[in-house]
Design a protein around this motif. Structure first.
Motif, PDB file in Angstrom:
ATOM      1  N   ASN A 127       0.972  -1.171  -0.299  1.00  0.00           N
ATOM      2  CA  ASN A 127      -0.148  -0.003   0.364  1.00  0.00           C
ATOM      3  C   ASN A 127       1.209   1.270   0.275  1.00  0.00           C
ATOM      4  O   ASN A 127       0.707   2.569  -1.235  1.00  0.00           O
ATOM      5  N   GLU A 128       2.244   1.504   0.897  1.00  0.00           N
ATOM      6  CA  GLU A 128       2.483   2.186   0.858  1.00  0.00           C
ATOM      7  C   GLU A 128       3.564   2.804  -0.480  1.00  0.00           C
ATOM      8  O   GLU A 128       3.611   3.582  -0.901  1.00  0.00           O
ATOM      9  N   LYS A 129       3.826   1.997  -1.104  1.00  0.00           N
ATOM     10  CA  LYS A 129       4.554   1.458  -2.287  1.00  0.00           C
ATOM     11  C   LYS A 129       3.417   2.300  -3.427  1.00  0.00           C
ATOM     12  O   LYS A 129       4.124   2.741  -4.573  1.00  0.00           O
ATOM     13  N   MET A 130       2.316   1.760  -3.568  1.00  0.00           N
ATOM     14  CA  MET A 130       1.542   2.113  -4.772  1.00  0.00           C
ATOM     15  C   MET A 130       1.331   3.455  -3.947  1.00  0.00           C
ATOM     16  O   MET A 130       0.709   4.269  -4.958  1.00  0.00           O
ATOM     17  N   ASN A 131       1.162   3.860  -2.743  1.00  0.00           N
ATOM     18  CA  ASN A 131       0.840   5.571  -2.768  1.00  0.00           C
ATOM     19  C   ASN A 131       2.024   6.449  -3.236  1.00  0.00           C
ATOM     20  O   ASN A 131       1.928   7.522  -3.834  1.00  0.00           O
ATOM     21  N   GLU A 132       3.220   5.991  -2.910  1.00  0.00           N
ATOM     22  CA  GLU A 132       4.104   6.815  -3.761  1.00  0.00           C
ATOM     23  C   GLU A 132       4.449   7.224  -4.925  1.00  0.00           C
ATOM     24  O   GLU A 132       4.485   7.720  -6.028  1.00  0.00           O
ATOM     25  N   ILE A 133       3.827   5.457  -5.642  1.00  0.00           N
ATOM     26  CA  ILE A 133       3.391   5.367  -6.974  1.00  0.00           C
ATOM     27  C   ILE A 133       2.947   6.928  -7.757  1.00  0.00           C
ATOM     28  O   ILE A 133       2.943   7.385  -8.277  1.00  0.00           O
ATOM     29  N   ALA A 134       1.927   6.897  -6.668  1.00  0.00           N
ATOM     30  CA  ALA A 134       0.856   8.153  -7.397  1.00  0.00           C
ATOM     31  C   ALA A 134       1.602   9.586  -6.638  1.00  0.00           C
ATOM     32  O   ALA A 134       0.724   9.945  -7.386  1.00  0.00           O
ATOM     33  N   ALA A 135       1.813   9.696  -5.342  1.00  0.00           N
ATOM     34  CA  ALA A 135       2.404  10.383  -6.136  1.00  0.00           C
ATOM     35  C   ALA A 135       3.335  10.989  -6.378  1.00  0.00           C
ATOM     36  O   ALA A 135       3.632  11.777  -7.257  1.00  0.00           O
ATOM     37  N   ALA A 136       4.655  10.227  -6.483  1.00  0.00           N
ATOM     38  CA  ALA A 136       5.339  10.749  -7.880  1.00  0.00           C
ATOM     39  C   ALA A 136       5.230  11.107  -9.097  1.00  0.00           C
ATOM     40  O   ALA A 136       5.915  12.084  -9.754  1.00  0.00           O
ATOM     41  N   ARG A 137       3.403  10.407  -9.433  1.00  0.00           N
ATOM     42  CA  ARG A 137       2.975  11.164 -10.681  1.00  0.00           C
ATOM     43  C   ARG A 137       2.182  12.187 -10.782  1.00  0.00           C
ATOM     44  O   ARG A 137       1.744  12.563 -11.279  1.00  0.00           O
ATOM     45  N   CYS A 138       2.240  12.728  -9.525  1.00  0.00           N
ATOM     46  CA  CYS A 138       1.119  13.289  -8.673  1.00  0.00           C
ATOM     47  C   CYS A 138      -0.713  12.715 -10.121  1.00  0.00           C
ATOM     48  O   CYS A 138      -1.254  13.325 -10.550  1.00  0.00           O
ATOM     49  N   VAL A 139      -0.874  11.211  -9.382  1.00  0.00           N
ATOM     50  CA  VAL A 139      -2.471  11.073 -10.130  1.00  0.00           C
ATOM     51  C   VAL A 139      -3.146  10.322  -9.097  1.00  0.00           C
ATOM     52  O   VAL A 139      -2.516  10.467  -7.724  1.00  0.00           O
ATOM     53  N   GLU A 140      -4.069  10.031  -9.069  1.00  0.00           N
ATOM     54  CA  GLU A 140      -5.341   9.755  -7.676  1.00  0.00           C
ATOM     55  C   GLU A 140      -5.215   8.696  -8.584  1.00  0.00           C
ATOM     56  O   GLU A 140      -5.225   8.026 -10.086  1.00  0.00           O
ATOM     57  N   LEU A 141      -5.513   7.146  -7.957  1.00  0.00           N
ATOM     58  CA  LEU A 141      -5.554   5.444  -7.954  1.00  0.00           C
ATOM     59  C   LEU A 141      -7.026   5.815  -7.535  1.00  0.00           C
ATOM     60  O   LEU A 141      -7.263   6.261  -6.739  1.00  0.00           O
ATOM     61  N   ASN A 142      -7.930   4.365  -8.573  1.00  0.00           N
ATOM     62  CA  ASN A 142      -8.892   4.322  -7.980  1.00  0.00           C
ATOM     63  C   ASN A 142      -8.551   2.946  -6.696  1.00  0.00           C
ATOM     64  O   ASN A 142      -7.106   2.982  -6.181  1.00  0.00           O
ATOM     65  N   GLU A 143      -9.521   2.318  -6.147  1.00  0.00           N
ATOM     66  CA  GLU A 143      -8.943   1.063  -5.066  1.00  0.00           C
ATOM     67  C   GLU A 143      -8.323   0.736  -5.247  1.00  0.00           C
ATOM     68  O   GLU A 143      -8.212   0.156  -6.634  1.00  0.00           O
ATOM     69  N   ILE A 144      -7.269   0.244  -4.726  1.00  0.00           N
ATOM     70  CA  ILE A 144      -6.340  -0.525  -4.383  1.00  0.00           C
ATOM     71  C   ILE A 144      -6.614  -2.009  -4.587  1.00  0.00           C
ATOM     72  O   ILE A 144      -6.933  -2.786  -3.451  1.00  0.00           O
ATOM     73  N   ARG A 145      -5.752  -3.163  -5.015  1.00  0.00           N
ATOM     74  CA  ARG A 145      -6.248  -4.279  -5.355  1.00  0.00           C
ATOM     75  C   ARG A 145      -4.996  -4.856  -4.547  1.00  0.00           C
ATOM     76  O   ARG A 145      -4.065  -4.928  -5.579  1.00  0.00           O
ATOM     77  N   TYR A 146      -5.056  -6.480  -4.373  1.00  0.00           N
ATOM     78  CA  TYR A 146      -3.998  -7.043  -3.951  1.00  0.00           C
ATOM     79  C   TYR A 146      -3.991  -9.170  -4.013  1.00  0.00           C
ATOM     80  O   TYR A 146      -5.413  -8.861  -4.287  1.00  0.00           O
ATOM     81  N   ALA A 147      -3.109  -9.137  -4.565  1.00  0.00           N
ATOM     82  CA  ALA A 147      -2.716 -10.597  -4.857  1.00  0.00           C
ATOM     83  C   ALA A 147      -2.045 -10.646  -4.456  1.00  0.00           C
ATOM     84  O   ALA A 147      -0.990 -10.550  -4.519  1.00  0.00           O
ATOM     85  N   ALA A 148      -1.619 -12.122  -2.838  1.00  0.00           N
ATOM     86  CA  ALA A 148      -0.652 -12.314  -2.240  1.00  0.00           C
ATOM     87  C   ALA A 148      -0.832 -13.555  -1.496  1.00  0.00           C
ATOM     88  O   ALA A 148      -2.210 -14.119  -0.964  1.00  0.00           O
ATOM     89  N   GLU A 149       0.138 -14.647  -1.038  1.00  0.00           N
ATOM     90  CA  GLU A 149       0.179 -15.151  -0.511  1.00  0.00           C
ATOM     91  C   GLU A 149       1.484 -15.244   0.712  1.00  0.00           C
ATOM     92  O   GLU A 149       2.328 -14.694   1.168  1.00  0.00           O
ATOM     93  N   GLU A 150       1.127 -16.360   1.295  1.00  0.00           N
ATOM     94  CA  GLU A 150       1.792 -16.230   2.885  1.00  0.00           C
ATOM     95  C   GLU A 150       2.094 -17.928   3.245  1.00  0.00           C
ATOM     96  O   GLU A 150       0.878 -18.119   3.068  1.00  0.00           O
ATOM     97  N   MET A 151       3.195 -18.296   3.862  1.00  0.00           N
ATOM     98  CA  MET A 151       3.116 -19.676   4.286  1.00  0.00           C
ATOM     99  C   MET A 151       4.457 -19.794   5.364  1.00  0.00           C
ATOM    100  O   MET A 151       5.494 -18.875   5.220  1.00  0.00           O
TER     101      MET A 151
END
Length: 171
Positions: A127-151
């Motif tokens: 989430n922090e990475k996506m917010n930084e990506i948007a801030a660096a480009r001065c754009v707003e993003l729609n809902e952030i979606r995730y696909a993640a695995e843990e084991m």
């Protein structure tokens, strides 16, 4: 060239750029007694991309590209994807991606991550990475979606967590 096309032709009429128009998101985790490579391979098979030649690309979703369900891709096909993976021989591991389209409709972005921690911590990092990506480009993003695995990988075993945004068709 007519407006709305997703590729550019050179002076001979040849497509010079591969611009994806469809993608899918998939993830899995797996273990192996043999090696972390075999655990990774098993995860790719579970994800539906174990028979392709994967080429990792950076993290831009082109304008007009649409998400589709997991697609059949021919065996041996060169397949572009944003790939996150974490392999280990013990402990808790996670890997995943976050992705979102821009609110202005001009494409989107993907962030990948991996760590020796659980999925919840990974998603906070993504989430922090996506917010930084948007801030660096001065754009707003729609809902952030995730696909993640843990084991948690048991001693004497090898494990792999893998997530990918896979490009399937080009305009």
């Amino acid at each position: 060239m007519s407006e709305g096309k997703c590729f550019i032709l050179d002076r001979h009429g040849t497509n010079m750029y591969l611009v994806p128009i469809e993608f899918f998101v998939t993830s899995a985790s797996a273990v192996s007694e043999v090696s972390d490579l075999n655990a990774f391979d098993r995860a790719l098979i579970k994800m539906g991309i174990g028979e392709q030649n994967l080429v990792a690309v950076s993290s831009v979703i082109p304008e007009g590209s649409k998400e589709v369900g997991v697609s059949d891709i021919p065996m041996g096909a060169v397949t572009h994807c944003v790939l996150a993976q974490m392999r280990a021989d013990d402990g808790t591991i996670s890997a995943g991606i976050a992705y979102a389209l821009r609110k202005d409709g001009k494409g989107g972005y993907v962030a990948e991550g991996r760590m020796r921690a659980g999925k919840d911590e990974l998603i906070l990092s993504l989430n922090e990475k996506m917010n930084e990506i948007a801030a660096a480009r001065c754009v707003e993003l729609n809902e952030i979606r995730y696909a993640a695995e843990e084991m948690t990988v048991s001693k004497g075993m090898y494990g792999a967590c893998v997530a990918a945004l896979v490009f399937t068709r080009y305009g």
